[in-house]
Design a protein around this motif. Structure first.
Motif: not given
Length: 306
Positions: A223, A226-227, A230, A241-242, A244-246, A248-249, A251
């Motif tokens: 955690e 990723l930020d 980015r 980066s988007e 990966y955000t979509n 990596y859902t 946790k």
């Protein structure tokens, strides 16, 4: 980042959670890793230890001066200790090893006390150590080779580490010497190294070099990492980066994982490629959404070696 290091006694040098995963003594002579791999769990702060924070924030590598004493004390107090695992967190053959040679000391000591050693590295294992590793029939080396594409390897192993050609040559040399080798195409980075044609080309090269066992995983993300990364992801590929955000859902146990459907699809394809070429395939520990291992779906005899 400019490298510096300091000699400092760190206790414990041996990770005492080793009893939870069987007979391994987990030995990390270096705290902080110069390879600076993308989403490295140690350097990203997963271990929550000041020694690793010092590397990430100041470029300081801490080392364990009396590492052999720690190993011996652990063996003395734990009857189940059967193999020295070097090194599950920081690479034992990162550049600082050439100066301080702690990994060499550990491998020599393992040979002296007739205990097998399991080595995991993205670096180069010096040929002078081959006889010591080969001495025990249960010793083995895991060479981490992320991709056959050298440009991509440099994107992911940003600080140091051996080139693809160097790693392949090293695998061949150790195989010829009679050392058991596991090739770790590990981890797979989504949208970067999940090209099945490149994976198959790498498997073909590994087979030529007498590799029988291949292990893989899909990168997980601490955690906050990723930020932090980015901008780096965007530099690799606009919009990455988007993606990966979509993706990596999930946790799980404090880490972000690519969704299970993606991971299981990847593992099924990798296993099919390896088995079609007569190679054994396995995965490192991978959880489902409930935190339960899915290793049994993809790993068989190989799991006993890890």
């Amino acid at each position: 980042m400019m490298r510096s290091y300091e000699i400092k006694r760190i206790s414990p040098a041996v990770n005492k959670t080793s009893q939870k995963i069987g007979p391994k003594i987990l030995v990390n002579p270096y705290y902080g890793c110069e390879h600076q791999c993308l989403f490295c769990p140690a350097n990203d702060g997963f271990l929550k230890r000041k020694a690793f924070d010092d590397f990430r924030e100041k470029g300081v590598i801490r080392v364990v001066e009396n590492i052999i004493d720690h190993v011996d004390n652990y063996i003395l107090n734990n009857d189940y200790a059967k193999v020295i695992h070097l090194s599950p967190v920081s690479d034992p053959f990162q550049p600082v090893e050439a100066e301080l040679q702690l990994s060499r000391q550990i491998i020599k000591h393992a040979a002296d006390i007739n205990m097998p050693v399991a080595i995991c590295t993205k670096g180069s294992v010096p040929g002078e150590l081959y006889p010591l590793i080969q001495k025990h029939p249960h010793s083995f080396v895991q060479i981490s080779i992320l991709t056959i594409n050298e440009a991509k390897r440099k994107m992911l192993v940003r600080g140091s580490g051996a080139s693809v050609e160097e790693l392949l040559n090293e695998i061949e040399a150790m195989s010829d010497y009679g050392i058991r080798i596991i090739a770790r195409i590990d981890p797979i980075f989504p949208y970067i190294t999940d090209d099945m044609a490149e994976f198959e080309a790498l498997v073909d090269e590994l087979k030529k070099r007498k590799v029988r066992y291949i292990v893989s995983s899909v990168a997980d993300v601490i955690e906050g990492a990723l930020d932090r990364e980015r901008g780096y992801l965007e530099a690799i590929q606009p919009g990455l980066s988007e993606k990966y955000t979509n993706l990596y859902t999930e946790k799980i146990n404090g880490r972000l994982h690519a969704n299970t459907e993606y991971r299981e699809n990847i593992f099924s394809k990798l296993k099919e490629i390896c088995e079609s070429k007569g190679l054994e395939f396995g995965i490192t520990w991978e959880p489902d959404i409930n935190g339960n291992s899915i290793n049994h779906k993809y790993s068989h005899q190989i799991s006993n070696m890890l």
